[in-house]
Design a protein around this motif. Structure first.
Motif, PDB file in Angstrom:
ATOM      1  N   ALA A 234       0.834  -1.166   0.127  1.00 43.39           N
ATOM      2  CA  ALA A 234       0.123   0.127  -0.002  1.00 43.39           C
ATOM      3  C   ALA A 234       0.832   1.138  -0.012  1.00 43.39           C
ATOM      4  O   ALA A 234       1.952   1.115   0.113  1.00 43.39           O
ATOM      5  CB  ALA A 234      -0.841   0.026   1.257  1.00 43.39           C
ATOM      6  N   THR A 235       0.351   2.383   0.086  1.00 39.27           N
ATOM      7  CA  THR A 235       1.063   3.652   0.021  1.00 39.27           C
ATOM      8  C   THR A 235       0.786   4.264   1.460  1.00 39.27           C
ATOM      9  O   THR A 235      -0.225   4.179   2.163  1.00 39.27           O
ATOM     10  CB  THR A 235       0.453   4.896  -0.789  1.00 39.27           C
ATOM     11  N   TYR A 236       1.848   4.512   2.066  1.00 36.34           N
ATOM     12  CA  TYR A 236       1.768   5.287   3.639  1.00 36.34           C
ATOM     13  C   TYR A 236       2.070   6.562   3.464  1.00 36.34           C
ATOM     14  O   TYR A 236       3.249   6.991   2.834  1.00 36.34           O
ATOM     15  CB  TYR A 236       2.517   4.276   4.426  1.00 36.34           C
ATOM     16  N   LYS A 237       1.703   7.250   4.425  1.00 30.08           N
ATOM     17  CA  LYS A 237       1.992   8.688   4.477  1.00 30.08           C
ATOM     18  C   LYS A 237       3.547   8.690   5.224  1.00 30.08           C
ATOM     19  O   LYS A 237       3.624   7.934   6.195  1.00 30.08           O
ATOM     20  CB  LYS A 237       1.132   9.600   5.298  1.00 30.08           C
ATOM     21  N   THR A 238       4.356   9.801   4.961  1.00 27.77           N
ATOM     22  CA  THR A 238       5.692   9.737   5.419  1.00 27.77           C
ATOM     23  C   THR A 238       5.478   9.806   7.172  1.00 27.77           C
ATOM     24  O   THR A 238       6.362   9.039   7.840  1.00 27.77           O
ATOM     25  CB  THR A 238       6.566  11.028   4.951  1.00 27.77           C
TER      26      THR A 238
ATOM     27  N   SER B  41      10.489  -8.649   6.229  1.00 26.16           N
ATOM     28  CA  SER B  41       9.784  -9.138   5.209  1.00 26.16           C
ATOM     29  C   SER B  41       8.594  -8.214   4.757  1.00 26.16           C
ATOM     30  O   SER B  41       8.549  -7.347   5.538  1.00 26.16           O
ATOM     31  CB  SER B  41       9.199 -10.535   5.431  1.00 26.16           C
ATOM     32  N   LYS B  42       8.315  -8.338   3.493  1.00 23.51           N
ATOM     33  CA  LYS B  42       7.020  -7.648   3.130  1.00 23.51           C
ATOM     34  C   LYS B  42       5.818  -7.557   4.021  1.00 23.51           C
ATOM     35  O   LYS B  42       5.418  -6.464   4.563  1.00 23.51           O
ATOM     36  CB  LYS B  42       6.549  -7.936   1.837  1.00 23.51           C
ATOM     37  N   ASN B  43       5.439  -8.684   4.511  1.00 20.85           N
ATOM     38  CA  ASN B  43       4.534  -8.868   5.712  1.00 20.85           C
ATOM     39  C   ASN B  43       4.483  -8.119   6.862  1.00 20.85           C
ATOM     40  O   ASN B  43       3.881  -7.219   7.560  1.00 20.85           O
ATOM     41  CB  ASN B  43       3.853 -10.162   5.736  1.00 20.85           C
ATOM     42  N   ASP B  44       6.063  -8.347   7.361  1.00 19.87           N
ATOM     43  CA  ASP B  44       6.249  -7.767   8.656  1.00 19.87           C
ATOM     44  C   ASP B  44       6.648  -6.328   8.634  1.00 19.87           C
ATOM     45  O   ASP B  44       6.138  -5.613   9.636  1.00 19.87           O
ATOM     46  CB  ASP B  44       7.645  -8.537   9.102  1.00 19.87           C
ATOM     47  N   PHE B  45       6.912  -5.886   7.436  1.00 21.99           N
ATOM     48  CA  PHE B  45       7.142  -4.377   7.282  1.00 21.99           C
ATOM     49  C   PHE B  45       5.714  -3.735   7.346  1.00 21.99           C
ATOM     50  O   PHE B  45       5.600  -2.658   7.808  1.00 21.99           O
ATOM     51  CB  PHE B  45       7.687  -4.129   5.984  1.00 21.99           C
ATOM     52  N   ILE B  46       4.714  -4.174   6.696  1.00 21.13           N
ATOM     53  CA  ILE B  46       3.352  -3.735   6.810  1.00 21.13           C
ATOM     54  C   ILE B  46       2.949  -3.874   8.366  1.00 21.13           C
ATOM     55  O   ILE B  46       2.451  -2.528   8.823  1.00 21.13           O
ATOM     56  CB  ILE B  46       2.241  -4.248   6.060  1.00 21.13           C
TER      57      ILE B  46
ATOM     58  N   ASP C 122       5.162   1.743  -3.398  1.00 25.38           N
ATOM     59  CA  ASP C 122       5.834   0.351  -3.267  1.00 25.38           C
ATOM     60  C   ASP C 122       7.170   0.442  -3.562  1.00 25.38           C
ATOM     61  O   ASP C 122       8.048  -0.449  -2.861  1.00 25.38           O
ATOM     62  CB  ASP C 122       5.219  -0.460  -4.291  1.00 25.38           C
ATOM     63  N   SER C 123       7.910   1.263  -4.447  1.00 30.09           N
ATOM     64  CA  SER C 123       9.128   1.399  -4.780  1.00 30.09           C
ATOM     65  C   SER C 123      10.029   1.852  -3.429  1.00 30.09           C
ATOM     66  O   SER C 123      11.072   1.035  -2.900  1.00 30.09           O
ATOM     67  CB  SER C 123       9.420   2.411  -5.757  1.00 30.09           C
ATOM     68  N   LEU C 124       9.515   2.867  -2.681  1.00 27.31           N
ATOM     69  CA  LEU C 124      10.417   3.404  -1.351  1.00 27.31           C
ATOM     70  C   LEU C 124      10.094   2.453  -0.380  1.00 27.31           C
ATOM     71  O   LEU C 124      10.857   2.303   0.438  1.00 27.31           O
ATOM     72  CB  LEU C 124       9.541   4.673  -1.210  1.00 27.31           C
ATOM     73  N   LEU C 125       8.955   1.751  -0.159  1.00 31.93           N
ATOM     74  CA  LEU C 125       8.626   0.849   0.952  1.00 31.93           C
ATOM     75  C   LEU C 125       9.409  -0.314   0.807  1.00 31.93           C
ATOM     76  O   LEU C 125      10.026  -0.763   1.604  1.00 31.93           O
ATOM     77  CB  LEU C 125       7.127   0.368   0.617  1.00 31.93           C
TER      78      LEU C 125
END
Length: 94
Positions: free
Chosen positions: A2-6, A65-70, A52-55
């Motif tokens: 997803a997209t998240y605010k800074t 991992s992707k899931n843990d990062f979210i 997605d790129s910056l995340l």
């Protein structure tokens, strides 16, 4: 992803044990048991949100991992669980 605010990303970093070091970018260093580790990430002053790129870049920098990062950003992943993950994956030693 997803997209998240800074601001949401910065808040999650600080809740998990990262400390801001102001340079020409905002560098965040991870501290475990009061000691600075080699884990770091940066936040550019010009970034308003993370796609997605910056995340993808940031999740590598903080060793998740992707899931843990979210979970890290959305905060179900606690500071203690993050530290345990780093220890289990032999990223840091305590």
């Amino acid at each position: 992803m997803a997209t998240y605010k800074t601001d949401q990303f910065k808040s999650a970093l600080e809740k998990k044990g990262f400390v801001k070091d102001q340079t020409h970018h905002e560098m965040y260093w991870y501290y475990a048991n009061g000691k600075k580790t080699s884990i770091r990430t940066r936040v550019s002053h010009s970034e308003k949100s993370y796609d997605d790129s910056l995340l993808g870049e940031r999740k590598k920098q903080i060793h998740l991992s992707k899931n843990d990062f979210i979970l890290f950003i959305e905060c179900p992943l606690t500071a203690e669980k993050y530290k345990e993950t780093l220890i289990t994956n032999k990223i840091i030693k305590i």
